[in-house]
Write a protein that holds these residues in place. Structure first.
Motif, short mmCIF file in Angstrom:
data_model
loop_
_atom_site.label_atom_id
_atom_site.label_comp_id
_atom_site.label_asym_id
_atom_site.label_seq_id
_atom_site.Cartn_x
_atom_site.Cartn_y
_atom_site.Cartn_z
N ASP A 169 48.67 39.80 44.32
CA ASP A 169 48.58 40.40 42.99
C ASP A 169 48.16 41.87 43.06
N SER A 216 48.84 35.01 41.75
CA SER A 216 48.66 34.32 40.47
C SER A 216 49.86 34.47 39.54
N ASN A 226 49.51 40.65 34.89
CA ASN A 226 48.81 39.37 35.02
C ASN A 226 47.69 39.28 33.97
N SER A 275 33.87 37.11 34.80
CA SER A 275 35.01 37.08 35.71
C SER A 275 35.12 38.35 36.54
N SER A 314 39.09 37.42 28.57
CA SER A 314 40.30 37.67 29.35
C SER A 314 41.43 38.07 28.42
N SER A 339 45.09 38.03 28.78
CA SER A 339 46.03 37.45 29.75
C SER A 339 47.48 37.60 29.31
N THR A 352 44.90 32.89 37.16
CA THR A 352 44.09 33.91 37.81
C THR A 352 43.41 33.28 39.02
N ASP A 366 44.37 42.28 37.50
CA ASP A 366 45.28 41.76 38.53
C ASP A 366 44.61 41.70 39.91
#
Length: 297
Positions: A67, A98, A139, A146, A199, A201, A206, A275
């Motif tokens: 990624d 991912s 991504n 996170s 997130s 997304s 992920t 990413d």
């Protein structure tokens, strides 16, 4: 005959890419693809290669790595003025891989077959403006817990692959806190509820196989905003395994929304995982560039 600019990051996957790329590239040649293979030499080199080749009129690229390699290639291809689309294919030889899992491509054999078939799907690209410029991703971008886990993974646990991400989670839980990120979604009133993580997304996965945004669609013109509110350490540890199946979104502490545009209000420098890369940014805005890229699926 189309020539594919093929950007290989031999360091991806803890060096696995360097040892496995040659065989995969030979299979692509045997399948009829014409490749112009370029090897990266340092961080950021994939962006430089993609930018230079695009300026020379190249519009077909293959990213060989994970990624992070794809992230660099995307940021070499964007921003751009032209309306003509670029086509991007993938050989997933990195740690997480991912993004491409959304299309059922979870190993090298499937990736080679997809490239030889040559079927394409339109994909959104997400533009993030910050105080020092702009970046792009396909991504996800996440902030909070996170990003902390991602930084720790890259620093200490990356050689362990997807398992390393889980190891970093365990360590990061000890320092858990719930920051606030003031933002407006789709022109709404500013929000700044405390959160464990948020997130943004574009695709579902992920950290390899964790389904952060189970309903995300890379071609729907929006990001899935996954807001995980306040959780205790025990609550987070209980919730974490659910991410692998995407069932965490049913928890009371989790809110999901679709967004095409987000404005960030004065949160200062924020650690962001984008990413798989960890960047410290003063976020300004996020916008979805609908269908800006063609990807091989």
């Amino acid at each position: 005959m189309t020539t594919w600019t093929t950007i290989v990051n031999g360091a991806a996957g803890g060096g696995r890419c360097a040892s496995q790329a040659s065989e995969a590239l030979n299979r692509l040649r045997e399948g009829g693809l014409k490749l112009d293979v370029r090897f990266t030499e340092c961080v950021g080199h994939a962006s430089d290669i993609a930018r230079g080749e695009h300026a020379q009129g190249k519009r077909h690229f293959i990213t060989v790595g994970g990624d992070g390699t794809t992230y660099e290639v995307i940021n070499g291809l964007f921003p751009r003025e032209e309306e003509d689309k670029v086509t991007l294919g993938f050989l997933p030889l990195g740690t997480g891989n991912s993004f491409i899992r959304d299309f059922g491509i979870d190993d090298t054999n499937k990736a080679v077959d997809a490239l030889i078939r040559g079927n394409t799907t339109s994909c959104d690209v997400v533009r993030v403006e910050h105080s020092a410029g702009e970046i792009h991703y396909i991504n996800l971008m996440s902030v909070g817990f996170s990003a902390k886990v991602g930084a720790l993974t890259n620093k200490r646990f990356k050689p362990f692959g997807a398992a390393g991400y889980a190891m970093a989670v365990g360590v990061s839980v000890l320092g858990l806190h719930q920051p606030r990120y003031r933002m407006s979604i789709e022109g709404g009133a500013p929000e700044d509820e405390p959160c464990t993580l948020i997130s943004f997304s574009n695709s579902r996965y992920t950290g390899g196989t964790m389904m952060m945004a189970p309903s995300a669609d890379p071609s729907d013109g929006a990001v899935d905003v996954i807001h995980i509110g306040k959780l205790s350490r025990v609550g987070l540890l209980r919730a974490f395994p659910k991410i692998y199946k995407g069932s965490h979104v049913a928890l009371d502490a989790v809110e999901t929304r679709l967004a095409r545009e987000i404005v960030f209000h004065g949160s200062g420098q924020v650690d962001c995982m984008i990413d798989g890369e960890i960047l410290s940014l003063e976020l300004r805005s996020l916008n979805v560039l609908a269908g800006a890229l063609e990807v091989i699926t």
